[in-house]
Design an enzyme around this catalytic site. Structure first.
Site, PDB file in Angstrom:
ATOM      1  N   ALA A  65       0.831  -1.097  -0.091  1.00 39.38           N
ATOM      2  CA  ALA A  65      -0.053  -0.012  -0.069  1.00 39.38           C
ATOM      3  C   ALA A  65       0.858   1.293  -0.156  1.00 39.38           C
ATOM      4  O   ALA A  65       2.065   1.065   0.474  1.00 39.38           O
ATOM      5  CB  ALA A  65      -0.865   0.043   1.286  1.00 39.38           C
ATOM      6  N   GLY A 109       0.488  -5.043   0.951  1.00 39.50           N
ATOM      7  CA  GLY A 109      -0.831  -5.142   0.113  1.00 39.50           C
ATOM      8  C   GLY A 109      -0.719  -5.674  -1.118  1.00 39.50           C
ATOM      9  O   GLY A 109      -1.478  -6.125  -1.693  1.00 39.50           O
ATOM     10  N   GLU A 112      -0.494  -9.453  -0.567  1.00 43.00           N
ATOM     11  CA  GLU A 112      -2.304  -9.528  -0.350  1.00 43.00           C
ATOM     12  C   GLU A 112      -3.049  -9.588  -1.638  1.00 43.00           C
ATOM     13  O   GLU A 112      -4.091 -10.367  -1.952  1.00 43.00           O
ATOM     14  CB  GLU A 112      -2.854  -8.772   0.673  1.00 43.00           C
ATOM     15  CG  GLU A 112      -1.804  -8.642   2.043  1.00 43.00           C
ATOM     16  CD  GLU A 112      -2.391  -7.521   3.038  1.00 43.00           C
ATOM     17  OE1 GLU A 112      -1.954  -6.554   2.861  1.00 43.00           O
ATOM     18  OE2 GLU A 112      -2.964  -7.736   3.972  1.00 43.00           O
ATOM     19  N   GLU A 132       4.643  -5.299   6.865  1.00 43.16           N
ATOM     20  CA  GLU A 132       4.158  -4.219   7.463  1.00 43.16           C
ATOM     21  C   GLU A 132       4.564  -3.836   9.168  1.00 43.16           C
ATOM     22  O   GLU A 132       4.644  -2.730   9.756  1.00 43.16           O
ATOM     23  CB  GLU A 132       2.516  -4.333   7.640  1.00 43.16           C
ATOM     24  CG  GLU A 132       1.820  -4.117   6.236  1.00 43.16           C
ATOM     25  CD  GLU A 132       1.787  -5.855   5.474  1.00 43.16           C
ATOM     26  OE1 GLU A 132       2.720  -6.594   5.843  1.00 43.16           O
ATOM     27  OE2 GLU A 132       1.012  -5.744   4.580  1.00 43.16           O
TER      28      GLU A 132
HETATM   29  N1  CO8 Z   1       4.692   3.339  -0.646  1.00 47.71           N
HETATM   30  C1  CO8 Z   1       5.001   4.476  -1.305  1.00 47.71           C
HETATM   31  N2  CO8 Z   1       6.197   4.413  -1.959  1.00 47.71           N
HETATM   32  C2  CO8 Z   1       6.989   3.280  -2.116  1.00 47.71           C
HETATM   33  C3  CO8 Z   1       6.593   2.149  -1.664  1.00 47.71           C
HETATM   34  C4  CO8 Z   1       5.307   2.078  -0.766  1.00 47.71           C
HETATM   35  N3  CO8 Z   1       4.756   1.004  -0.306  1.00 47.71           N
HETATM   36  N4  CO8 Z   1       7.492   1.213  -1.789  1.00 47.71           N
HETATM   37  C5  CO8 Z   1       8.483   1.704  -2.556  1.00 47.71           C
HETATM   38  N5  CO8 Z   1       7.957   3.356  -2.775  1.00 47.71           N
HETATM   39  C6  CO8 Z   1       8.682   4.151  -3.439  1.00 47.71           C
HETATM   40  C7  CO8 Z   1      10.015   4.816  -2.853  1.00 47.71           C
HETATM   41  O1  CO8 Z   1       9.507   5.632  -1.880  1.00 47.71           O
HETATM   42  C8  CO8 Z   1      10.803   5.373  -3.773  1.00 47.71           C
HETATM   43  O2  CO8 Z   1      10.250   6.527  -4.096  1.00 47.71           O
HETATM   44  P1  CO8 Z   1      11.336   7.811  -4.105  1.00 47.71           P
HETATM   45  O3  CO8 Z   1      12.001   7.406  -5.226  1.00 47.71           O
HETATM   46  O4  CO8 Z   1      10.161   8.896  -4.446  1.00 47.71           O
HETATM   47  O5  CO8 Z   1      12.018   8.042  -3.132  1.00 47.71           O
HETATM   48  C9  CO8 Z   1      10.745   4.474  -4.855  1.00 47.71           C
HETATM   49  O6  CO8 Z   1       9.335   3.913  -4.831  1.00 47.71           O
HETATM   50  C10 CO8 Z   1      11.461   3.401  -5.311  1.00 47.71           C
HETATM   51  O7  CO8 Z   1      11.669   2.492  -3.935  1.00 47.71           O
HETATM   52  P2  CO8 Z   1      13.109   2.450  -3.282  1.00 47.71           P
HETATM   53  O8  CO8 Z   1      14.173   3.501  -3.680  1.00 47.71           O
HETATM   54  O9  CO8 Z   1      12.888   2.039  -1.777  1.00 47.71           O
HETATM   55  O10 CO8 Z   1      13.737   1.136  -4.061  1.00 47.71           O
HETATM   56  P3  CO8 Z   1      14.578   0.098  -3.467  1.00 47.71           P
HETATM   57  O11 CO8 Z   1      14.948  -0.635  -4.733  1.00 47.71           O
HETATM   58  O12 CO8 Z   1      15.823   0.542  -2.797  1.00 47.71           O
HETATM   59  O13 CO8 Z   1      13.774  -0.858  -2.360  1.00 47.71           O
HETATM   60  C11 CO8 Z   1      11.912  -1.794  -1.540  1.00 47.71           C
HETATM   61  C12 CO8 Z   1      12.603  -1.403  -2.861  1.00 47.71           C
HETATM   62  C13 CO8 Z   1      12.654  -2.837  -0.737  1.00 47.71           C
HETATM   63  C14 CO8 Z   1      10.623  -2.747  -2.031  1.00 47.71           C
HETATM   64  C15 CO8 Z   1      11.291  -0.622  -0.690  1.00 47.71           C
HETATM   65  O14 CO8 Z   1      10.983   0.295  -1.513  1.00 47.71           O
HETATM   66  C16 CO8 Z   1      10.477  -0.936   0.398  1.00 47.71           C
HETATM   67  O15 CO8 Z   1      10.906  -1.569   1.365  1.00 47.71           O
HETATM   68  N6  CO8 Z   1       9.421  -0.448  -0.022  1.00 47.71           N
HETATM   69  C17 CO8 Z   1       8.119  -0.552   1.256  1.00 47.71           C
HETATM   70  C18 CO8 Z   1       7.556  -2.063   1.453  1.00 47.71           C
HETATM   71  C19 CO8 Z   1       6.580  -2.174   2.469  1.00 47.71           C
HETATM   72  O16 CO8 Z   1       6.913  -1.859   3.651  1.00 47.71           O
HETATM   73  N7  CO8 Z   1       5.367  -2.370   2.089  1.00 47.71           N
HETATM   74  C20 CO8 Z   1       4.213  -2.664   2.904  1.00 47.71           C
HETATM   75  C21 CO8 Z   1       3.577  -1.329   2.733  1.00 47.71           C
HETATM   76  S1  CO8 Z   1       2.153  -1.111   4.000  1.00 47.71           S
HETATM   77  C22 CO8 Z   1       1.062  -2.090   3.372  1.00 47.71           C
HETATM   78  O17 CO8 Z   1       1.267  -2.865   2.317  1.00 47.71           O
HETATM   79  C23 CO8 Z   1      -0.301  -2.384   4.237  1.00 47.71           C
HETATM   80  C24 CO8 Z   1      -1.319  -3.202   3.435  1.00 47.71           C
HETATM   81  C25 CO8 Z   1      -2.554  -3.245   3.970  1.00 47.71           C
HETATM   82  C26 CO8 Z   1      -3.276  -2.274   3.585  1.00 47.71           C
HETATM   83  C27 CO8 Z   1      -3.971  -2.269   2.660  1.00 47.71           C
HETATM   84  C28 CO8 Z   1      -4.121  -1.277   1.292  1.00 47.71           C
HETATM   85  C29 CO8 Z   1      -4.034  -2.006   0.091  1.00 47.71           C
END
Ligand code: CO8
Length: 258
Positions: A65, A109, A112, A132
């Protein structure tokens, strides 16, 4: 409807929906989820569509998400708007088969959403996770329930409590994905699988989906009874007559969803 966060194509009875927020690794925000719900509902209603493939990019199916959209929200806002409740219900209501073709990250998400599909074909670079817990929350659209049903309690707890990622090989070994293919041929493999489904009668693919999903919702005896009733009811269709006649005449069945 013109979409900005997804790309929809329909060809040979298969609707392909590609999540398309490359700058955010396809993070699921309100707009994307609304567009996805609308595209899936349309595909489900479209007589030309017999199977759906949901995919992302080579780097990410969806990295969760959208954290930036959620971070400042209060409990009251989340609760009153039933945050993403209706959109993910729309995914679950689709009656036609949906294949998730997953390359790269399927996190939170994103994992999921993949699990809401009927089966997952993974590229060999796929990474699944419910991280999460690292954000001070937990899964919110079925992860604790569905992952546990896929991989069992121990591994599900491990994923949800440590936030670690599972690679494609582990995901296949533990039953989360149906097959792993080279990432570069993921779409070809997914389209082949969807093409096979599209050759069948929609009446029987829908019935099969409904019956398998029943296994999660009911007792074995009730599920078997439900399956038998559906099986019997398919004998009222022209496609059953065609399928069985084609077998005996040693030709390919031509199903017309009738
Ligand atoms: N949300 C918003 N932006 C994101 C997300 C995200 N989940 N994941 C990546 N991005 C963005 C980054 O902020 C970045 O943007 P910017 O260049 O503007 O800083 C861009 O995508 C590229 O990401 P990274 O630079 O971080 O790329 P890396 O290759 O270094 O890392 C990862 C990749 C490991 C995937 C890393 O981006 C990461 O850890 N992302 C977050 C993963 C995460 O925690 N996901 C869970 C989110 S919470 C959730 O899903 C709750 C679900 C329940 C709610 C239901 C709703 C559908």
């Amino acid at each position: 409807m013109a979409y900005e966060t997804i790309i929809v194509e329909i060809e040979d009875h298969v609707c392909t929906i590609k999540l398309n927020r490359p700058d955010a690794l396809n993070a699921l925000n309100s707009q994307l989820l609304k567009e996805l719900a609308s595209a899936l509902t349309d595909a489900d209603r479209n007589d030309k569509v017999r199977a759906i493939v949901l995919t992302g990019s080579q780097k990410a199916f969806a990295a969760g998400a959208d954290i930036k959209e959620m971070s400042e929200k209060s409990f009251v806002e989340m609760y009153l708007t039933d945050f993403f409740g209706s959109e993910h219900e729309a995914v679950q209501k689709v009656r036609k088969p949906i294949i998730a073709a997953v390359a790269g990250y399927a996190l939170g998400g994103g994992c999921e959403l993949a699990m809401m599909c009927d089966f997952i074909i993974a590229g060999d670079n796929a990474k699944f996770g419910q991280p999460e817990i690292n954000l001070g929350v937990i899964a919110g659209i079925g992860g604790t329930q569905r992952l546990t049903r896929f991989v069992g309690k121990s591994k599900s707890m491990d994923m949800h409590l440590t936030g670690r990622f599972m690679d494609a090989e582990e995901a296949e070994r533990s039953g989360l994905v149906s097959r792993v293919v080279p990432a570069k041929s993921l779409m070809e493999e997914a389209m082949n699988a969807a093409g096979k489904i599209a050759e069948k009668s929609t009446l029987s693919t829908m019935a099969a989906k409904e019956a398998v999903n029943r296994a999660y919702e009911t007792t074995l005896a009730e599920g078997i009874l439900f399956e038998k009733r559906l099986f019997h009811s398919l004998f009222s269709t022209e496609d059953q007559k065609e399928g069985m006649a084609a077998f005996q005449e040693k030709r390919t069945a031509q199903f017309r969803d009738k």
